[in-house]
Every structure is written in C-alpha cells, then in structure tokens.
Scaffold this motif. Sequence first.
Motif, short mmCIF file in Angstrom:
data_model
loop_
_atom_site.label_atom_id
_atom_site.label_comp_id
_atom_site.label_asym_id
_atom_site.label_seq_id
_atom_site.Cartn_x
_atom_site.Cartn_y
_atom_site.Cartn_z
N ARG A 76 0.82 -1.22 0.00
CA ARG A 76 0.00 0.00 0.00
C ARG A 76 0.85 1.26 0.00
N LYS A 77 2.11 1.13 0.40
CA LYS A 77 3.03 2.27 0.42
C LYS A 77 4.02 2.24 -0.76
N GLY A 78 3.85 1.26 -1.66
CA GLY A 78 4.66 1.21 -2.87
C GLY A 78 5.87 0.30 -2.81
N TRP A 79 6.01 -0.47 -1.73
CA TRP A 79 7.18 -1.34 -1.55
C TRP A 79 6.74 -2.76 -1.25
N VAL A 80 7.63 -3.72 -1.47
CA VAL A 80 7.33 -5.13 -1.22
C VAL A 80 8.64 -5.87 -0.95
N ILE A 81 8.55 -6.89 -0.09
CA ILE A 81 9.69 -7.80 0.09
C ILE A 81 9.49 -8.95 -0.88
N THR A 82 10.45 -9.11 -1.79
CA THR A 82 10.35 -10.16 -2.80
C THR A 82 11.42 -11.21 -2.55
N LYS A 83 11.19 -12.38 -3.09
CA LYS A 83 12.19 -13.45 -3.01
C LYS A 83 12.24 -14.15 -4.36
N TYR A 84 13.44 -14.50 -4.76
CA TYR A 84 13.67 -15.15 -6.04
C TYR A 84 14.44 -16.44 -5.79
N HIS A 85 13.99 -17.53 -6.43
CA HIS A 85 14.64 -18.82 -6.26
C HIS A 85 16.04 -18.79 -6.85
N THR A 86 16.96 -19.47 -6.20
CA THR A 86 18.34 -19.55 -6.70
C THR A 86 18.79 -21.00 -6.71
N ASP A 87 19.85 -21.26 -7.39
CA ASP A 87 20.39 -22.62 -7.46
C ASP A 87 21.43 -22.87 -6.37
N GLU A 98 11.91 -4.13 -2.63
CA GLU A 98 11.84 -3.50 -3.95
C GLU A 98 10.60 -2.62 -4.08
N PRO A 99 10.64 -1.66 -4.99
CA PRO A 99 9.41 -0.95 -5.33
C PRO A 99 8.44 -1.92 -6.01
N VAL A 100 7.17 -1.73 -5.81
CA VAL A 100 6.16 -2.64 -6.37
C VAL A 100 6.27 -2.71 -7.90
N TYR A 101 6.47 -1.57 -8.57
CA TYR A 101 6.52 -1.58 -10.03
C TYR A 101 7.67 -2.46 -10.53
N LEU A 102 8.79 -2.49 -9.81
CA LEU A 102 9.93 -3.31 -10.21
C LEU A 102 9.63 -4.79 -9.98
N ALA A 103 9.00 -5.10 -8.86
CA ALA A 103 8.64 -6.49 -8.58
C ALA A 103 7.70 -7.04 -9.64
N LEU A 104 6.74 -6.22 -10.08
CA LEU A 104 5.79 -6.67 -11.10
C LEU A 104 6.46 -6.89 -12.45
N ALA A 105 7.57 -6.22 -12.70
CA ALA A 105 8.29 -6.39 -13.96
C ALA A 105 9.20 -7.62 -13.94
N ASN A 106 9.39 -8.21 -12.77
CA ASN A 106 10.27 -9.37 -12.62
C ASN A 106 9.45 -10.65 -12.50
N PRO A 107 10.09 -11.81 -12.67
CA PRO A 107 9.37 -13.09 -12.57
C PRO A 107 9.13 -13.49 -11.11
N ILE A 108 8.17 -12.87 -10.45
CA ILE A 108 7.86 -13.20 -9.06
C ILE A 108 6.82 -14.33 -9.01
N ARG A 109 6.66 -14.92 -7.86
CA ARG A 109 5.70 -15.99 -7.68
C ARG A 109 4.28 -15.49 -7.95
N LYS A 110 3.42 -16.38 -8.42
CA LYS A 110 2.05 -16.01 -8.76
C LYS A 110 1.27 -15.51 -7.55
N ASP A 111 1.48 -16.14 -6.39
CA ASP A 111 0.73 -15.71 -5.21
C ASP A 111 1.15 -14.31 -4.76
N LEU A 112 2.42 -13.95 -4.92
CA LEU A 112 2.86 -12.60 -4.57
C LEU A 112 2.30 -11.59 -5.57
N ARG A 113 2.27 -11.95 -6.83
CA ARG A 113 1.69 -11.06 -7.85
C ARG A 113 0.22 -10.79 -7.54
#
Length: 126
Positions: A76-87, A98-113
């Motif tokens: 609601r304030k424009g930010w989100v904690i994201t996580k990305y799978h790694t090997d 990250e800013p929300v707009y950046l997270a939406l541009a990246n391959p985030i999990r469907k439930d977070l989207r």
Amino acid sequence: MLDNSKCVITRKAQITPPKPTLTHLLKYCRTPKEREMMRLTFDNPGILTHEFGDKFGCNSNNHHLVTRDLNPRLIRKGWVITKYHTDYRQGSWRWYVEPVYLALANPIRKDLRRTILKNMVSANDE
C-alpha cells in the motif's frame, strides 16, 4: 497565435516511490520478527534464506510467513519484500526490498503477484 485559454496544466504522476529509509519502512512492521526481517532484508539485499539464521541469528523457522503478513502493508506504500529462487541450495531464496513496479516487472511468484494486485486496488479505494 497560440490560444492559452485552452491549455491545461496537468501534474505528472509519480512513477517511482521515493527511496525509503529503513526507519520509514519499520513503521509498517507490527511484530519484532517483522522488524528483524525488514532490517536484515533492507541492509543485505539478496540475502539467502539460510543466512537469516546462519549469519545473523534470526531464529524464525518460517520467514515466508512473516513476509506474507507484512507485505500487504508495504504494498500500500509502494514497496514489497520479494524473493527469487536460486540454485545455491535446494530451497534457498534471495530476498530483496523493492518498489512494487519493479517487482511486477520481474518473474515473481504467482501468489505474490496476486497479493500485490489485490492490495494496490484496496489502496486506491482508501
């Protein structure tokens, strides 16, 4: 000759939220575990899941649940904690604030989207 009476001045919408300080983001944390997760993720971008405990002694057994509860308030304030799978290790994730707009541009999990889109709509309704 230019007719200025028909000119409309519009304010350009802000695309990116201002870079927050850690103190600013900590205001949205309700529990000590949320504050600890926010502090570690903000200060250590790309921290691996196992490093929360191994490196920093954050003894929560489920960091995902902590961010699940915190993210709606941050979104609601424009930010989100994201996580990305790694090997790096099986089940290990890299964590970022990250800013929300950046997270939406990246391959985030469907439930977070879904969470982001749902909370963006509710923030607009307020």
